[in-house]
Scaffold this motif. Structure first.
Motif: not given
Length: 341
Positions: A10-12, A15, A22, A25-26, A47, A52, A54
């Motif tokens: 996840t974004l977390r 982060s 977050e 990051v987004s 990432a 990671y 998206p």
């Protein structure tokens, strides 16, 4: 084996790994807003190391999965892969799953880009050619939380499951067949090895078996790009000009082998007595040649079918216990270019 304890990142996670909020990051991953170059680099590095990707469909589908299977292959012009695709399609047409194809041109950096885009749509599974991938590609596949089947090759450690043949064993078996027919002065022609890992493994198995019998490759030549038939003709002519005493030519694929065969027939060689030759893949199209080229079937359609069956089973039952390595056994076809005794 199971993927029950794998979860999508996840974004977390990004982060925490990058030490950035977050929201930032987004913005970086969506390429939106003002973010300093140092922060951007920090986020992208984290990432990539995590693997990671998206999620473009987050919030749109409750399941977070689409009924697509990413099929990533190195080439559409290579006649091997349409048969693999046929096997995959035959199995998936009886399910709700649909294959979508990405092509890498044997380039690791392009494979990364194709994987990134395909995984961002959260497919139900990945079928990908080969076992050799960049660290970033491996990280993305491991972190995806979906079934991954690496096809065509079993000489290595898969991320999840592999289905294919042992190319080293294929090379060894062909060398044994050639030696059994008392050919001794052997030339090899193939694609450039750094990018074609499966051809490299066949070559390694081939030379290993010859070496054990006290025979060394007398000539070798490698090519990249261009028409395989024309290259086969050119390389065969050049090799025999350098070494007219060659009594066998082994080609890393049937298409260059067919070019060599046509050249030798035009030149009036007595095949397979004066000179023998063999290719690899068992390409059906070449059955219309004046002589049948000796070759080895690579089990292409069966590989595609088995890979698709594994994906379908894992989608239906994520905790299914499946074999990690599934090896199929190719067979030699002697044709008209390899002595039968």
């Amino acid at each position: 084996m199971t993927n029950s304890d794998a979860r999508p990142l996840t974004l977390r996670d990004v982060s925490e790994a990058s030490g950035v909020s977050e929201m930032t990051v987004s913005r970086v991953l969506r390429n939106r807003g003002d973010v300093s170059s140092s922060t951007r680099e920090k986020v992208l590095k984290a990432a990539k190391e995590l693997g990671y990707v998206p999620n473009k469909i987050a919030g749109a589908l409750a399941s977070q999965r689409v009924n697509l299977v990413a099929v990533i292959i190195p080439s559409l012009s290579n006649m091997v892969f349409p048969e693999v695709m046929t096997g995959i399609s035959q199995v998936l047409e009886d399910t709700e799953l649909q294959p979508v194809v990405g092509v890498t041109d044997y380039l690791p950096e392009k494979e990364e880009r194709v994987l990134f885009e395909m995984l961002s749509w959260r497919p139900s599974g990945v079928i990908i050619a080969g076992l050799e991938h960049s660290d970033a590609s491996r990280a993305m596949m491991k972190a995806s939380g979906i079934p991954v089947v690496e096809i065509m090759d079993v000489d290595g450690t898969p991320i999840d499951t592999s289905v294919g043949i042992s190319h080293r064993r294929a090379g060894r078996e062909m060398a044994k067949a050639i030696l059994k027919r008392r050919y001794k002065n052997i030339g090899f022609m193939g694609t450039k090895m750094p990018l074609d890992h499966r051809a490299r493994k066949r070559f390694e198995g081939f030379t290993e078996a010859l070496s054990k019998a006290g025979v060394e490759i007398a000539e070798r030549e490698f090519y990249s790009g261009g028409s395989a038939l024309a290259k086969g003709r050119e390389m065969t002519a050049a090799m025999l000009k350098r070494n007219p005493d060659l009594d066998f030519l082994y080609y890393s694929n049937d298409m260059i082998g067919a070019g060599g065969l046509l050249y030798l027939l035009e030149q009036g060689y007595d095949i397979p007595n004066q000179i023998g030759l063999a290719g690899f893949n068992g390409v059906e199209l070449l059955q219309g040649l004046p002589r049948q080229l000796a070759t080895m079937d690579a089990c292409r359609k069966d590989i595609g079918r088995k890979a698709a069956e594994i994906i379908a089973e894992r989608v239906e039952n994520p905790n299914a216990e499946l074999e990690k390595r599934i090896e199929l056994t190719p067979t030699i076809s002697y044709g008209d270019t390899l002595k039968r005794r």
